[in-house]
Write a protein that holds these residues in place. Structure first.
Motif, PDB file in Angstrom:
ATOM      1  N   LEU A 123      -0.576 -31.793   2.541  1.00 12.85           N
ATOM      2  CA  LEU A 123      -0.172 -32.743   1.511  1.00 12.85           C
ATOM      3  C   LEU A 123       1.276 -33.154   1.725  1.00 12.85           C
ATOM      4  O   LEU A 123       2.031 -32.453   2.387  1.00 12.85           O
ATOM      5  CB  LEU A 123      -0.324 -32.103   0.133  1.00 12.85           C
ATOM      6  N   SER A 124       1.667 -34.276   1.132  1.00 15.21           N
ATOM      7  CA  SER A 124       3.052 -34.726   1.265  1.00 15.21           C
ATOM      8  C   SER A 124       3.972 -33.860   0.418  1.00 15.21           C
ATOM      9  O   SER A 124       3.543 -33.193  -0.515  1.00 15.21           O
ATOM     10  CB  SER A 124       3.186 -36.189   0.855  1.00 15.21           C
ATOM     11  N   ILE A 125       5.244 -33.899   0.730  1.00 12.16           N
ATOM     12  CA  ILE A 125       6.259 -33.168  -0.019  1.00 12.16           C
ATOM     13  C   ILE A 125       6.470 -33.893  -1.335  1.00 12.16           C
ATOM     14  O   ILE A 125       6.555 -35.114  -1.369  1.00 12.16           O
ATOM     15  CB  ILE A 125       7.598 -33.134   0.749  1.00 12.16           C
ATOM     16  N   ARG A 126       6.568 -33.127  -2.406  1.00 14.50           N
ATOM     17  CA  ARG A 126       6.869 -33.722  -3.702  1.00 14.50           C
ATOM     18  C   ARG A 126       8.213 -33.198  -4.165  1.00 14.50           C
ATOM     19  O   ARG A 126       8.436 -32.001  -4.220  1.00 14.50           O
ATOM     20  CB  ARG A 126       5.799 -33.326  -4.712  1.00 14.50           C
ATOM     21  N   GLY A 127       9.135 -34.088  -4.473  1.00 15.24           N
ATOM     22  CA  GLY A 127      10.384 -33.676  -5.100  1.00 15.24           C
ATOM     23  C   GLY A 127      11.487 -33.222  -4.173  1.00 15.24           C
ATOM     24  O   GLY A 127      12.300 -32.419  -4.547  1.00 15.24           O
ATOM     25  N   GLY A 128      11.536 -33.675  -2.930  1.00 12.96           N
ATOM     26  CA  GLY A 128      12.719 -33.360  -2.135  1.00 12.96           C
ATOM     27  C   GLY A 128      12.425 -32.789  -0.780  1.00 12.96           C
ATOM     28  O   GLY A 128      11.309 -32.748  -0.313  1.00 12.96           O
TER      29      GLY A 128
END
Length: 162
Positions: A123-128
């Protein structure tokens, strides 16, 4: 006022986006599943949430096994003839650098046919930006992030009212 204190404390507990290392197969490592270790790599992968920046750690006996990153077709057919990448060092650390499915099989003859293969969805990185961490995320992390967001919102609202 007590909700303000609760939110401040909860904000410190909330988890962020940190890169994690996942030992493939848990304590058993990268081995052929059999009747005594009841390991199922699909179940193991399903219990974890993988994001860009995380690493998979394959631990195995390099004189008896290896790890191959393969295409979806080679994963399904257990073909070892054209791997994307091949590893034989006994402790392979594979950094997940892009979103989507990633496929691995054992390079040892007959092992993939005995279910020594792994498919993960990244999954993509969320929040930084990812940072170093040794504890893997679970499905609880999104709920904690939402709760942290709500506390932040309530703190802002309390500051506006006060």
């Amino acid at each position: 006022m007590s909700i303000l204190v609760y939110c401040i404390l909860f904000a410190f507990v909330q988890t962020g986006s940190h890169a994690s290392e996942f030992r493939v197969g848990g304590k058993n490592g990268w081995v052929v599943p059999n009747n005594t270790n009841t390991l199922n790599y699909s179940d193991w992968a399903g219990r974890n949430r993988f994001q860009v920046g995380d690493s998979l750690v394959f631990v195995y006996n390099p004189s008896e096994d290896s790890v191959l990153q393969v295409s979806e077709g080679d994963y399904k057919s257990c073909s070892t003839s054209d791997p994307i990448a091949s590893f034989k060092d006994g402790k392979t650390v594979f950094k997940l650098s892009q979103t989507g499915p990633v496929y691995f099989i054992s390079g040892a003859s007959g092992h993939c046919q005995k279910s020594q293969k792994l498919h993960v969805i990244v999954l993509s990185i969320r929040g930084g930006t990812p940072s170093s961490s040794s504890s893997p995320r679970s499905a609880v992390a999104p709920a904690l992030q939402l709760a942290g967001f709500m506390c932040g919102f309530l703190l802002s609202l309390c500051g506006f009212i006060l």
